[in-house]
Enzyme design. Structure first.
Site, PDB file in Angstrom:
ATOM      1  CB  CYS A  82      -0.703  -0.172   1.156  1.00 43.01           C
ATOM      2  SG  CYS A  82      -1.635  -1.217   1.093  1.00 43.01           S
ATOM      3  N   GLY A 118      -6.037 -10.724  -1.189  1.00 44.23           N
ATOM      4  CA  GLY A 118      -5.574 -11.864  -1.483  1.00 44.23           C
ATOM      5  C   GLY A 118      -4.431 -11.874  -1.883  1.00 44.23           C
ATOM      6  CB  CYS A 214     -10.512   2.183   2.727  1.00 44.19           C
ATOM      7  SG  CYS A 214      -9.482   0.860   2.368  1.00 44.19           S
TER       8      CYS A 214
END
Length: 394
Positions: A82, A118, A214
């Protein structure tokens, strides 16, 4: 050698739900063209490009860039979960600051699938295997998706130590929605109340509701960086510079502390922020606006403390006093953050950059933070890496 680095162009596209986006080359090239137009620079002047994405095949960065130009420049594909967008920005900044290049590009995009994150490769060790082992020991709840276990567990640890109420996380989510209502790039622009958040489906009883997480999102963002020499040579305006930046990865404490807050990067963020404050000669009290990594409302609360916006254990009071929004001490996530704007993993860090550059230029419209001169960005990826960037209005 260390030089001033200016952010002369930023661009992003509206974030949308999976299945509603254009293919990634179109999203990325649109964001890039917007940033080039914003900078007033032709793509032929870009010397190096750093392109971030998480879910995509190798050299997808080239595929995206070739929509705009094929100039033979170095293209580096970046994947840091991220924090991917800010990792690309970190590399682009280093190249200019060191004198290795005069003008660089950071581009990030993501074309995501619906549902929880995933692994794509089930036939080899997961980079999260040690994270999963510690998480199982600390919180269990194997039926809850892993990302929710990580950050829900971290929020639960804060609740257990400091008595933080679930309603406080709901107030953070409600604040995000009020900010996003003024952002045309945000996925969710509807305003929700803290009561709405509390009444949304409980994904982990007593720990997290659905609206505290989110959404999976598709989108793209870009930033053009250059040196002062490049500015002068081409007659460009340098309104915003990167005053300081740091990237920090995990230390043994991530696992040895046996604390879910450490598993999700509390000390990574605190160390990165301290490095930035020291390098810039400022403190958190000098900052007016912050874009931080609110993948879950729980992580926003933890990040108030790791960035030094409030004391450790003081985040609930910080929220109750309204110090995280307009009229308070810091405006956090004026864009609506990941909770409302959305979180296309590779694009998130560059969307944060776009928001803060526009804030410092006074171009944020109804979201404008008055008098903003210093802006702080926090972008976190588990596995792990945290990038903290301080921007200054020139």
């Amino acid at each position: 050698m260390s030089r001033n680095v200016y952010v002369i162009g930023v661009g992003m596209i509206p974030f949308v739900k999976p299945g509603a986006s254009a293919p990634y080359p179109e999203m990325a090239s649109t964001a890039l063209r917007t940033a080039l137009a914003d900078a007033g620079v032709d793509y032929a002047r870009i010397e190096q490009a750093f392109v971030g994405y998480v879910y995509g095949d190798s050299t997808a960065g080239q595929r995206a860039l070739y929509e705009v130009g094929m100039t033979g420049i170095p293209v580096v594909n970046v994947n840091n979960n991220c924090s991917t967008g800010s990792s690309a920005l970190f590399l682009a900044n280093q190249m200019v600051r060191s004198g290795a290049a005069e003008c660089t590009l950071a581009l990030g995009f993501e074309q995501m699938n619906p549902g929880a994150l995933g692994s794509m490769f089930g036939d080899r060790p997961s980079p999260f295997d040690r994270f999963d082992q510690v998480t199982e020991e600390l919180v269990g709840n194997a039926e809850v998706p892993l990302a929710l276990r990580y950050f829900g567990g971290a929020g639960q640890a804060h609740m257990q130590e400091f008595g933080t109420r679930l309603e406080t996380f709901a107030k953070i989510r409600a604040k995000a929605s009020r900010h996003a209502a003024h952002n045309p790039m945000a996925l969710f622009r509807n305003v929700v109340s803290a009561e709405d958040v509390m009444n949304s489906p409980m994904v982990w009883p007593g720990v997290m509701t659905r609206l505290m997480a989110c959404p999976p999102t598709c989108g793209a963002g870009a930033a053009i960086l250059c040196s002062e020499e490049f500015l002068k040579k081409h007659g460009l305006k340098g309104e915003v510079c990167i005053k300081a930046q740091a990237m920090v990865t995990d230390t043994p404490k991530t696992f040895a502390a046996h604390d879910m807050r450490e598993v999700v990067g509390f000390s990574m963020a605190r160390t990165a922020a301290q490095k930035v404050y020291e390098a810039a000669g400022v403190g958190p009290e000098d900052i007016q606006v912050v874009e931080l990594h609110d993948c879950f409302a729980q992580n926003e609360l933890l990040t108030y403390e790791s960035l030094g916006l409030c004391p450790v254990g003081g985040a609930e009071r910080f929220v109750e006093d309204g110090d995280n929004t307009y009229g308070g001490r810091f405006v956090t996530n004026p864009s609506g953050g990941l909770l409302s704007k959305g979180h296309p993993l590779g694009a998130t860090g560059l969307a944060q950059c776009t928001e803060l550059v526009q804030q410092l230029r006074g171009q944020a419209g109804a979201r404008q933070v008055e008098g903003a001169r210093l802006a702080l960005q926090h972008n976190l990826g588990l596995g792990g890496a945290c990038v903290v960037t301080l921007y200054e209005k020139i």
